[in-house]
Scaffold this active site. Structure first.
Site, short mmCIF file in Angstrom:
data_model
loop_
_atom_site.label_atom_id
_atom_site.label_comp_id
_atom_site.label_asym_id
_atom_site.label_seq_id
_atom_site.Cartn_x
_atom_site.Cartn_y
_atom_site.Cartn_z
N GLY A 80 0.85 -1.18 0.00
CA GLY A 80 0.00 0.00 0.00
C GLY A 80 0.89 1.23 0.00
O GLY A 80 2.00 1.20 0.52
N GLN A 85 3.58 9.75 0.68
CA GLN A 85 4.79 8.94 0.81
C GLN A 85 5.72 9.11 -0.39
O GLN A 85 6.88 8.67 -0.33
CB GLN A 85 4.45 7.47 1.01
CG GLN A 85 3.81 7.18 2.36
CD GLN A 85 3.59 5.72 2.58
OE1 GLN A 85 2.57 5.17 2.17
NE2 GLN A 85 4.56 5.06 3.21
N CYS A 131 6.04 0.01 7.74
CA CYS A 131 5.69 1.15 6.89
C CYS A 131 6.89 1.49 6.02
O CYS A 131 8.03 1.54 6.50
CB CYS A 131 5.31 2.34 7.77
SG CYS A 131 4.90 3.84 6.84
N LEU A 132 6.63 1.76 4.74
CA LEU A 132 7.71 2.14 3.84
C LEU A 132 8.37 3.44 4.28
O LEU A 132 9.54 3.68 3.97
CB LEU A 132 7.18 2.28 2.42
CG LEU A 132 6.61 1.02 1.78
CD1 LEU A 132 6.08 1.33 0.38
CD2 LEU A 132 7.65 -0.09 1.72
N HIS A 173 -4.16 1.68 7.62
CA HIS A 173 -2.82 2.25 7.61
C HIS A 173 -2.70 3.36 6.57
O HIS A 173 -2.19 4.45 6.86
CB HIS A 173 -1.82 1.11 7.32
CG HIS A 173 -0.39 1.51 7.25
ND1 HIS A 173 0.53 1.16 8.21
CD2 HIS A 173 0.31 2.22 6.33
CE1 HIS A 173 1.72 1.63 7.88
NE2 HIS A 173 1.60 2.29 6.74
N GLU A 174 -3.18 3.09 5.34
CA GLU A 174 -3.04 4.08 4.27
C GLU A 174 -3.96 5.28 4.48
O GLU A 174 -3.58 6.42 4.19
CB GLU A 174 -3.31 3.43 2.91
CG GLU A 174 -2.40 2.27 2.57
CD GLU A 174 -0.92 2.58 2.70
OE1 GLU A 174 -0.53 3.76 2.53
OE2 GLU A 174 -0.15 1.66 3.00
N HIS A 177 -2.31 7.64 6.86
CA HIS A 177 -1.26 8.45 6.23
C HIS A 177 -1.82 9.77 5.71
O HIS A 177 -1.20 10.84 5.87
CB HIS A 177 -0.64 7.70 5.05
CG HIS A 177 0.58 6.91 5.38
ND1 HIS A 177 1.70 7.47 5.95
CD2 HIS A 177 0.86 5.60 5.22
CE1 HIS A 177 2.62 6.53 6.12
NE2 HIS A 177 2.13 5.39 5.69
#
Length: 212
Positions: A80, A85, A131-132, A173-174, A177
């Site tokens: 995701g 990001q 998380c990226l 999660h997304e 963000h």
């Protein structure tokens, strides 16, 4: 959202859930081949710590951004990715994620809003999350194992997406963000410190944007 570690707004209008399980490979490939991978912003970058702007123009520029997001997600081996990001201040995220039944889901959501779950649907899953934008770090975080997110697709049509298990975690999660929250913001001070330590001690496997 990072791959799971091996150890483990506007008025909502009733709409049918999208079928994001059809032609996943072809759709993801098409986005990725049109797009260009961009470096990932990491914790500390201001764009990650504030609410993003609503998407208001559902045009070629948005379509191109979504293509780049799919390319960036694949390059970073994520499941995701939110627009901030890759440094873009817009409420849109993409996903390519399997649920706990092994079913693959691929799609994009603009201006996402999570449904408030009734008490009887709030069964918590206390699994590892990564998380990226916090590369190399994983911490246990309790989230509901079912989620519904409502928003619009790339053409501006109202959509709703539902997920269970790992995919439900991805949707939550997304969406977080795009409202300025990273998963580490939901951890205790000790757990957050440990996640940042993991990040500092590791080396990202993908290109990131250095914080000034």
């Amino acid at each position: 959202m990072a791959q799971q570690q091996q150890e483990i707004s506007e008025e909502r209008t009733p709409v049918e859930f999208v079928d994001d399980t059809r032609d996943c490979e072809a759709r993801e490939n098409a986005h990725r081949e049109r797009g260009t991978a961009r470096p990932i912003t990491v914790v500390g970058n201001p764009v990650l710590h504030k609410e993003c702007k609503d998407v208001t123009s559902f045009d070629d520029e948005l379509a191109s951004l979504i293509d780049d997001m799919f390319a960036s997600q694949r390059a970073a081996e994520g499941v995701g990715l939110a627009a901030n990001q890759i440094g873009v201040d817009l409420k849109v995220f993409v996903y390519d994620c399997v649920d706990d039944g092994g079913v693959r889901h691929v799609g994009a959501v603009c201006n996402p809003v999570l449904d408030e779950l009734p008490a009887e649907r709030r069964s918590l899953d206390d699994s590892n999350e990564g998380c990226l934008s916090v590369p190399g770090a994983y911490e246990s975080l309790a989230r509901p194992d079912y989620a519904v997110v409502r928003g619009k697709d790339a053409e501006g049509k109202p959509i709703a997406v539902e997920g269970t298990g790992y995919f439900a975690r991805c949707l939550q999660h997304e969406t977080d963000h795009l409202y300025g929250y990273l998963y580490i913001d939901r951890l205790s001070k000790r757990e957050r410190k440990d996640a940042l330590r993991q990040m500092a001690e590791g080396t990202p496997r993908y290109e990131t944007v250095p914080n000034k």
